[in-house]
Scaffold this active site. Structure first.
Site, PDB file in Angstrom:
ATOM      1  N   HIS A 241     -12.826 -20.977  -6.768  1.00 41.98           N
ATOM      2  CA  HIS A 241     -13.344 -20.935  -5.420  1.00 41.98           C
ATOM      3  C   HIS A 241     -14.111 -19.503  -5.111  1.00 41.98           C
ATOM      4  CE1 HIS A 241     -11.973 -24.296  -3.020  1.00 41.98           C
ATOM      5  NE2 HIS A 241     -10.669 -24.423  -3.756  1.00 41.98           N
ATOM      6  N   GLU A 242     -13.390 -18.367  -5.755  1.00 40.68           N
ATOM      7  CA  GLU A 242     -14.173 -16.950  -5.632  1.00 40.68           C
ATOM      8  C   GLU A 242     -15.386 -17.055  -6.437  1.00 40.68           C
ATOM      9  OE1 GLU A 242     -13.200 -14.513  -3.918  1.00 40.68           O
ATOM     10  OE2 GLU A 242     -11.150 -15.823  -3.354  1.00 40.68           O
ATOM     11  N   LEU A 243     -15.627 -17.856  -7.424  1.00 38.99           N
ATOM     12  CA  LEU A 243     -17.121 -17.708  -8.050  1.00 38.99           C
ATOM     13  C   LEU A 243     -17.830 -18.587  -7.223  1.00 38.99           C
ATOM     14  CD1 LEU A 243     -16.293 -18.070 -11.858  1.00 38.99           C
ATOM     15  CD2 LEU A 243     -16.975 -16.235 -10.658  1.00 38.99           C
ATOM     16  N   ASN A 355     -20.244 -38.546 -21.894  1.00 36.04           N
ATOM     17  CA  ASN A 355     -19.874 -37.860 -23.059  1.00 36.04           C
ATOM     18  C   ASN A 355     -20.613 -38.760 -24.227  1.00 36.04           C
ATOM     19  OD1 ASN A 355     -17.881 -35.848 -24.310  1.00 36.04           O
ATOM     20  ND2 ASN A 355     -17.323 -37.741 -25.503  1.00 36.04           N
ATOM     21  N   ALA A 356     -20.378 -40.181 -24.192  1.00 38.09           N
ATOM     22  CA  ALA A 356     -20.973 -40.977 -25.376  1.00 38.09           C
ATOM     23  C   ALA A 356     -22.532 -40.933 -25.276  1.00 38.09           C
ATOM     24  CB  ALA A 356     -20.437 -42.479 -24.959  1.00 38.09           C
ATOM     25  N   ARG A 358     -24.043 -38.298 -24.445  1.00 35.33           N
ATOM     26  CA  ARG A 358     -24.622 -36.838 -25.075  1.00 35.33           C
ATOM     27  C   ARG A 358     -24.268 -36.715 -26.560  1.00 35.33           C
ATOM     28  NH1 ARG A 358     -20.741 -34.276 -22.088  1.00 35.33           N
ATOM     29  NH2 ARG A 358     -22.031 -33.925 -20.646  1.00 35.33           N
ATOM     30  N   ARG A 406     -13.713 -28.630 -27.670  1.00 35.19           N
ATOM     31  CA  ARG A 406     -14.590 -29.649 -28.369  1.00 35.19           C
ATOM     32  C   ARG A 406     -14.607 -29.513 -29.819  1.00 35.19           C
ATOM     33  NH1 ARG A 406     -20.344 -27.640 -26.100  1.00 35.19           N
ATOM     34  NH2 ARG A 406     -19.515 -25.672 -26.660  1.00 35.19           N
ATOM     35  N   GLY A 417     -22.125 -29.591 -22.220  1.00 32.22           N
ATOM     36  CA  GLY A 417     -20.840 -29.937 -21.766  1.00 32.22           C
ATOM     37  C   GLY A 417     -20.049 -28.673 -21.984  1.00 32.22           C
ATOM     38  N   LEU A 422     -13.468 -35.156 -20.476  1.00 29.24           N
ATOM     39  CA  LEU A 422     -12.479 -36.067 -21.039  1.00 29.24           C
ATOM     40  C   LEU A 422     -11.265 -35.747 -20.543  1.00 29.24           C
ATOM     41  CD1 LEU A 422     -13.651 -36.612 -24.993  1.00 29.24           C
ATOM     42  CD2 LEU A 422     -14.035 -38.124 -22.832  1.00 29.24           C
TER      43      LEU A 422
END
Length: 467
Positions: A241-243, A355-356, A358, A406, A417, A422
């Protein structure tokens, strides 16, 4: 019979019963003559000895032999010093110590049974009266002897042994059952689960034992685990939230910089914009993951058609696949309607599909399959997403669902990613009481299978939706 309770109960109960039965049998075999040899003569042995002594004193050995012909066994007579006086047949030589007039002593010798009893004649003379009869093997059974001598004690021993074993096993297994139930709840993400402890002031004899200490340690572990996880979630949420605010201001500043920048700064500004978008996307995924972990139970669930959900997702997936010279194919054999939250299911399947896309090889196709497995009351909807990428080593298949994890081969910046998609997919599927499995695809690549329960009562709704 897989329960620990029944295993311990049966083993201890049988052990106690066998100890009593075997010890009784050994006592019968070594110390007590068989009851079958005693039963024919036990009732009239006292009068029988008096009559035999009277016959001997009146007519001598011939009188004793004549009296023996009226009996069914061989008779012998000894004086008080143990010297043989007369016998009606072959009586094995034995040494039986008889101390009182009413005492009866027996012994087995070979295939015969010898009984001895003191006798006193009318003149006051003391004798030792012996009888000898063959062992009746046809009538003798070990269980008959056991029932005769152990009939009062055996049922009591089995009943008391069963009762004490039941109490002992109950004391041992109840804390284990409570701990197992609490551990299962803890594994499902219910971190507030605790095992009820015995109060310190409780007068029970089991307070303070090893099981009580184990329950206390388990609760302490669960409390620490809940505290750490909650702190992690709170930190993740607060940081995300702060970012958001600095990123919004950075985007505004970036657009203002474009107005004043010359052509030489365009490349750098484009790079800043791309990184800002990636950071904004990561923060969005972290907020999604944080909110999903806070969800417990089937709140606001409604019927969701997986076929229509996949058809809605397909155009966006095809567009993204074209950027990598790939394609997406949907094979929906049937419709599956499940109880769930549509936005969570959509995000779970979308993350797996993206994801697949990518990691699949250029020119290949990502295959999405929807089918039903199971019969009768409970069916299972299977959503399989397969790619033609480098594959996932078997040792890392469980780890890919951890946030920010990863596979080594996939750490190239070209694939993009953050390793959060996932993790979001797995939590969404588990929230719907489903499972996620990873397989190696035949011919190369990876298949991620999502199993979601769908009940037979929703088949009619599925048919109506398809119409």
């Amino acid at each position: 019979m897989r329960s620990l309770f029944f295993k311990i109960f049966i083993i201890f109960w049988i052990a106690q019963s066998l100890i009593f039965i075997i010890s009784t049998a050994l006592i019968l075999n070594r110390r007590i003559p068989r009851p079958v040899f005693l039963s024919p003569i036990f009732d009239d042995l006292r009068s029988d000895s008096v009559n035999a002594v009277a016959a001997f004193e009146s007519k001598g050995c011939a009188g004793l032999i004549d009296y023996a012909h009226t009996r069914r066994y061989t008779i012998a007579l000894k004086d008080e010093n143990g010297r043989n006086l007369c016998a009606s047949g072959d009586v094995p030589e034995v040494n039986l110590a008889v101390r009182t007039a009413d005492e009866l002593t027996g012994i087995e010798v070979g295939n015969r049974c010898i009984w001895a009893r003191p006798a006193v004649s009318a003149s006051g003379k003391k004798y030792l009266y012996l009888i000898s009869l063959p062992r009746n093997r046809e009538r003798h059974t070990w269980y008959g002897d056991l029932l005769h001598f152990a009939s009062p004690q055996l049922p009591v021993a089995i009943a008391i042994g069963g009762l004490t074993t039941f109490v002992m096993v109950l004391v041992v297994t109840r804390p284990v059952i409570r701990l197992r139930k609490a551990a299962r709840e803890l594994a499902l993400g219910r971190l507030s689960t605790r095992v009820k402890e015995v109060p310190p002031a409780h007068p029970g004899i089991f307070r303070g034992d090893e099981f009580h200490a184990l329950v206390h340690d388990f609760n302490h572990m669960a409390e620490r685990l809940e505290s750490l996880v909650n702190a992690q979630r709170l930190l993740l949420r607060d940081v995300s939230h702060e970012l958001r605010s600095p990123l919004a201001r950075l985007s505004v500043a970036l657009e203002l910089s474009r107005e004043d920048a010359d052509s030489t700064m365009t490349t750098h500004l484009d790079r800043i914009q791309r990184e800002t978008e990636r950071l904004n996307q990561l923060i969005g995924q972290l907020l999604t993951l944080s909110s999903m972990e806070a969800i417990e139970g089937a709140e606001r669930f409604e019927p969701v058609s997986l076929k229509s959900l996949l058809e809605e997702m397909l155009p966006d997936a095809e567009y993204e696949a074209q950027q990598r010279d790939a394609s997406v194919k949907l094979d929906a054999e049937c419709d599956c309607v499940i109880e769930g939250r549509r936005e969570l299911l959509y995000r779970a399947i979308e993350n797996v599909v993206r994801n697949a896309i990518r990691y699949t090889d250029p020119g290949s196709a990502v295959q999405i399959v929807l089918r039903r497995s199971g019969e009768r009351s409970v069916d299972t909807a299977l959503v399989e997403v397969s790619d033609r990428g480098p594959g996932i080593p078997e040792s890392e298949r469980e780890s890919i669902f951890r946030p920010f994890y990863r596979v080594d081969q996939a750490r190239s910046a070209q694939t993009g990613g953050f390793g959060v998609g996932l993790a979001i997919a797995e939590r969404a599927v588990k929230l719907h009481k489903g499972q996620v499995h990873v397989f190696t695809r035949e011919g190369g690549g990876t298949t991620i299978q999502m199993l979601l329960p769908c009940h037979a009562t929703t088949h009619a709704l599925a048919a109506h939706t398809s119409v």
